[in-house]
Motif scaffolding. Structure first.
Motif, PDB file in Angstrom:
ATOM      1  N   LYS A  19       4.598   2.105  13.422  1.00 42.47           N
ATOM      2  CA  LYS A  19       4.636   1.621  12.042  1.00 42.47           C
ATOM      3  C   LYS A  19       5.872   0.758  11.943  1.00 42.47           C
ATOM      4  N   TRP A  40       4.685  11.693   5.003  1.00 44.18           N
ATOM      5  CA  TRP A  40       3.230  11.548   5.071  1.00 44.18           C
ATOM      6  C   TRP A  40       2.765  11.459   6.518  1.00 44.18           C
ATOM      7  N   LYS A  70       0.825  -1.200   0.000  1.00 42.19           N
ATOM      8  CA  LYS A  70       0.000   0.000   0.000  1.00 42.19           C
ATOM      9  C   LYS A  70       0.863   1.256   0.000  1.00 42.19           C
ATOM     10  N   GLN A  71       0.307   2.323  -0.530  1.00 41.70           N
ATOM     11  CA  GLN A  71       0.872   3.644  -0.334  1.00 41.70           C
ATOM     12  C   GLN A  71       0.460   4.110   1.069  1.00 41.70           C
ATOM     13  N   PRO A  72       1.210   5.063   1.643  1.00 46.12           N
ATOM     14  CA  PRO A  72       0.868   5.463   3.019  1.00 46.12           C
ATOM     15  C   PRO A  72      -0.576   5.928   3.163  1.00 46.12           C
ATOM     16  N   GLU A  73      -1.089   6.629   2.158  1.00 46.23           N
ATOM     17  CA  GLU A  73      -2.459   7.149   2.288  1.00 46.23           C
ATOM     18  C   GLU A  73      -3.501   6.044   2.154  1.00 46.23           C
ATOM     19  N   ARG A  97       7.652  15.273   0.207  1.00 45.21           N
ATOM     20  CA  ARG A  97       6.248  15.584   0.519  1.00 45.21           C
ATOM     21  C   ARG A  97       6.052  17.086   0.687  1.00 45.21           C
ATOM     22  N   ARG A 102      -3.210   3.132   3.811  1.00 40.08           N
ATOM     23  CA  ARG A 102      -3.204   2.281   5.012  1.00 40.08           C
ATOM     24  C   ARG A 102      -4.477   2.509   5.816  1.00 40.08           C
ATOM     25  N   GLU A 141       8.030   6.594   4.577  1.00 43.50           N
ATOM     26  CA  GLU A 141       6.722   7.264   4.557  1.00 43.50           C
ATOM     27  C   GLU A 141       6.611   8.388   5.580  1.00 43.50           C
TER      28      GLU A 141
END
Lengths: 418, 418
Positions: free
Chosen positions: B14, B25, A224-227, B62, A229, B22
Motif C-alpha cells: 500500500k 484496518w 477512498k476509505q480503506p474498506e 479500530r 479499496r 489505515e
C-alpha cells in the motif's frame, strides 16, 4: 478530495521451462507439509494434450493423492461452475487446488476453491446486482494456477468471469481472496496452442497492457476509505511498468509465436508478456475494449474460429476484446496523447497512430477484419451498446466518462478494420 | 545442466501519502477480523518523531490493543534481538506485528515474529555456520512493515541482518517466511530523515538496484532441485525491470531529497525508488559492495556521522555499501559492459563510466570521500578482505568468481574517491 494511495498485490511466481515439474513440492510448501489430497482442474481440450496428466503424475510422485476434474467449460457458465463445485464437494476434502489450462480452467478453480471453503452458493458471491455480491469471509485453499495459454492473466487476477445463462449476461466474482497463491508459468506448456488461440489470447495480453496503461490514474479518483479499496485501483507507477514491459515483449514475439508455434524463444517471451500484463492490469483494471467484449462474446450467432472447440459458436475472449480496440483508442486518444504515442512506439510503430499499429498487428496474426466478419451489422450496434453499458465497473476505470453515444461510435468504427 | 527457472515473490503493498493511517484496518484484514492485540516495534530515534504513536493510535481507533516496543537497536545485535524477543514473549500473545522504522526496526520485528511463532532460540535460526541454520516450520504472524527511511527495502526482503557480538561477525537469518505480509510505504513518514540519513540510505537503494541489475543471470547458475531454490535467485527479467525503474527514479530525485528534505515530490520518488529496488533485489540478490560492507561496518573505530545516534561509532549500512561500489563496478565492468553503460545512462550520466557517475553522486550528496575518511588505511585491507570473504552467500551472486586478490583491489581502490 482526491485519492493519494494505490495498492499492489501479486501471487508468488515460478517462471521458466520445466517450472511445472515441481508443483508437488510447491503444494507441500503452501500447505506446510501437511497436504494429502489435491484437486486438479482442467478442461477437455487441454486434457487431450496430456499436460495435466503429466502435472498430476509429478504431484503424485511427491506422495500426494490427485483427483482430476477435466470438464471445465471454455467460457464458464453458472451451470458449468456448479457442476465443478458439486464434483469437488463430492470428491473432497482437498488440501489444495491446482488449475492447469487457460483462463477458463483457472477461473473454474477459483469458483470451486471459493465454494469449498466458504458457505452459501455460487450466486451469493457473484457481483451485484446479478448476484448477491457476498464477501468471502474465510481464506481459500492454496490455489496454484498453471496457464497453458498465453493471454488471460487469470493466474494473477482476483476475478472469476462467468456467463449467467438464465439472464444471458456475462459477469464475475471479484475479491482479493480469489487471487491464486502461486502462478507457475512454464512456456513449454504453451507450445501446443493453435495459431488462432495464440493470436486471440495474445490480443488479450495486448489489451490488458494497453487498457491498464491508459486507465484513469489512481490519484484522479475520489479518496477512498480503506474498506472501499478494490484490487483494480487505476493506472499507477507499478502497473505502468508492467504494461510498458509487456508491450515491448509483444513487439518482439507476437507475430513470431503465431506464425511459428515451435519458436520456443517467442513462446517464452509471450508467456512473460502475458504474466507481466496480468500483474499490471490485475492491479490497475481494464476499461472500454473489455466492456465492449462482453456483449460481443455473449451475442455470438454462428462464428466458429479454427483452433477452438467446434461444438458451439464462440468469439474467443481476446478476439472479442481487440475487435473494438482500434476504435476505442481513437476515441480515448485525447485523454492522454503522450501515452498513446508511447504505446504505439513500444509496439514497434514508427510514428503511426496507435489504432493504425493495432490494425496492422491484428491483420498480421490472422484475426477477423472486424465485427462484420463475426456476423454483426450496423443493426446490432444498439444492442451491443446496451450490453457494454452494463459493465459499469469496467467503464469506471476509463480515463474519461463514457456515454452511450461514445460506445455507439466505437462499435460502428469496429465493423470493418480493413 | 543450467537453471531455466526463476522465482518471484513480494509482499502486498500500500503506497502513498496517508497510507499509514489505515493500518488498523489492514491488520484486521490480514487476521480475518479476529485480531485483538498488536505488537508495534520501533526504535528510540523514530519513536521521538511521534510517528509510531500516531500509527499506534490509528490502530487503536479500530478497537485493537497495541503494545509498543521502542527499543530496537540501529544495526541489531543478537543481544538487542534477544531483548526484543523476551519483551514480546512477556507482553504477548499477539495476533500481528507492525514495524515502524528503518531496516533495523523491521528486521527486529522479523526476528521477534519468528521466535513468537517457532520453537527454539534465535541462534538456532541464524545462517550456518555462525548459527544453526534451522528452517522455520510454522508460518509467522502477519507482519506489516512501515519504513520511515527510504533505503533498506527490508519491507520486501526475506532476511534479518544482525551482529553476533561474541564472534564480531555480521550475519543474518534468511527464509521466505520472514518476508513481511504487507508493506505500507507512506512518503509522509520519510520527511523527517536527516540529510545524511537520506544520503546514506539512498546509496543503499542505489546499490540494491545496481547489484541486482548486474548480478549473475539466473540461468547461468547450475540447475536446482525445488528444495534448493532460494529467494535470491540471480538477475532475472522481473528484478531487472524493478532495478531499471529504480535507477531512473533516483536520477530524478536523490540530490533533491538530500538538499531539500521538505521536497515532498522528491521524497515520494525516493520512497518509490526504495520500494522498487527492494522488490528487485529481494528476488535477485546483491553481491560485491554488500559483501564488502559487512567488514567496513563491523570494524568501525570512531566514525560518527551527523544524523545518527551519537552514543557509539557507526558506519551506516548504505554508506558502508557504497564506499566500495565505484571500485567494485570498475572490477565487474567486463562481465557485462552493456549493463554498466545502461546503468550509468539511467542514473543520468552522459557517456562517463559508471564509477565516475557514482563518485559524482556520492560527492554531491555529502558522503565521505572514501574509506580513509572513515578511519581505514592501506594496512586494514587484509583484514577487510578476510571479512568480505566470509560473505560467500553474497559473493556467489556476483557475475564472476571473486578472489581474495580481487577484493583487495576493490578495497585499495576505495580509500580515496576524490
Amino acid at each position: 478530495m482526491l485519492e493519494s494511495v494505490f495498492t499492489y498485490a501479486a501471487p508468488g511466481l515460478k517462471f521458466g521451462r520445466g517450472a511445472s515439474d515441481e508443483i508437488g513440492w510447491d503444494v507441500q510448501q503452501l500447505c506446510r507439509g501437511e497436504a494429502r489430497r489435491v484437486l486438479l482442474v482442467t478442461d477437455p481440450g487441454v486434457a487431450a494434450t496430456g499436460q495435466p496428466d503429466r502435472v498430476a503424475d509429478g504431484i503424485r510422485s511427491r506422495g500426494l493423492e490427485v483427483v482430476v476434474f477435466a470438464r471445465s467449460r471454455v467460457e464458464p457458465t453458472d451451470a458449468s461452475l456448479e457442476e465443478a463445485i458439486a464434483f469437488a464437494r463430492d470428491a473432497g476434502p482437498f488440501d489444495a487446488v491446482v488449475a492447469v489450462g487457460g483462463g477458463s480452467s483457472i477461473d473454474t478453480a477459483k469458483a470451486v476453491d471459493l465454494l469449498l471453503t466458504n458457505e452459501g452458493g455460487l450466486m451469493d458471491y457473484v457481483n451485484a446486482p446479478v448476484g448477491g455480491g457476498r464477501t468471502p469471509e474465510r481464506p481459500l485453499l492454496p490455489l496454484v494456477a498453471v496457464p497453458t495459454t498465453t493471454g488471460t492473466g487469470a493466474e494473477s487476477t482476483t476475478i472469476c468471469v462467468l456467463d449467467v445463462l438464465a439472464l444471458k449476461v456475462k459477469t464475475g466474482i471479484s475479491h482479493a481472496r480469489l487471487r491464486p497463491t502461486l502462478a507457475v508459468v512454464d512456456p513449454d506448456l504453451t507450445m501446443t496452442q493453435p495459431a488462432m488461440v495464440t493470436a486471440s489470447a495474445g490480443m488479450d495480453i495486448l489489451c490488458h497492457a494497453l487498457e491498464s496503461w491508459t486507465a484513469r490514474w489512481f490519484a484522479d479518483f475520489d479518496a477512498k476509505q480503506p474498506e472501499q479499496r478494490v484490487p483494480y485501483c487505476g493506472a499507477n507507477p507499478i502497473a505502468d511498468m508492467w504494461a510498458e514491459k509487456s508491450l515491448s515483449l509483444l513487439a518482439g514475439s507476437f507475430r513470431r509465436a503465431v506464425h511459428d508455434g515451435s519458436d520456443a524463444e517467442a513462446r517464452e517471451q509471450m508467456a512473460l508478456a502475458a504474466t507481466f500484463a496480468g500483474l499490471g492490469f490485475g492491479n490497475a483494471g481494464v476499461h472500454v475494449p473489455h466492456a465492449c467484449a462482453y456483449p460481443i462474446a455473449g451475442r455470438v450467432r454462428d462464428y466458429r474460429p479454427a483452433g477452438y472447440p467446434d461444438d458451439e459458436p464462440i468469439v474467443p475472449h481476446g478476439m472479442a476484446v481487440v475487435m473494438t480496440a482500434p476504435a476505442a483508442f481513437a476515441f480515448l486518444h485525447d485523454a492522454a496523447p503522450e501515452r498513446h504515442r508511447r504505446a504505439a512506439e513500444l509496439l514497434g510503430g514508427t510514428g503511426e497512430p496507435l489504432p493504425t499499429v493495432l490494425r496492422r498487428l491484428m491483420r498480421d496474426v490472422g484475426l477477423p477484419s472486424g465485427l462484420a466478419e463475426l456476423g454483426f451489422g450496423a443493426g446490432d450496434v444498439d444492442d451491443l451498446v446496451e450490453g457494454a453499458l452494463k459493465q459499469q465497473r469496467l467503464l469506471a476505470t476509463a480515463p474519461v466518462d463514457v456515454t452511450e453515444d461514445d460506445l455507439a461510435t466505437v462499435f460502428r468504427g469496429s465493423l470493418e478494420h480493413w
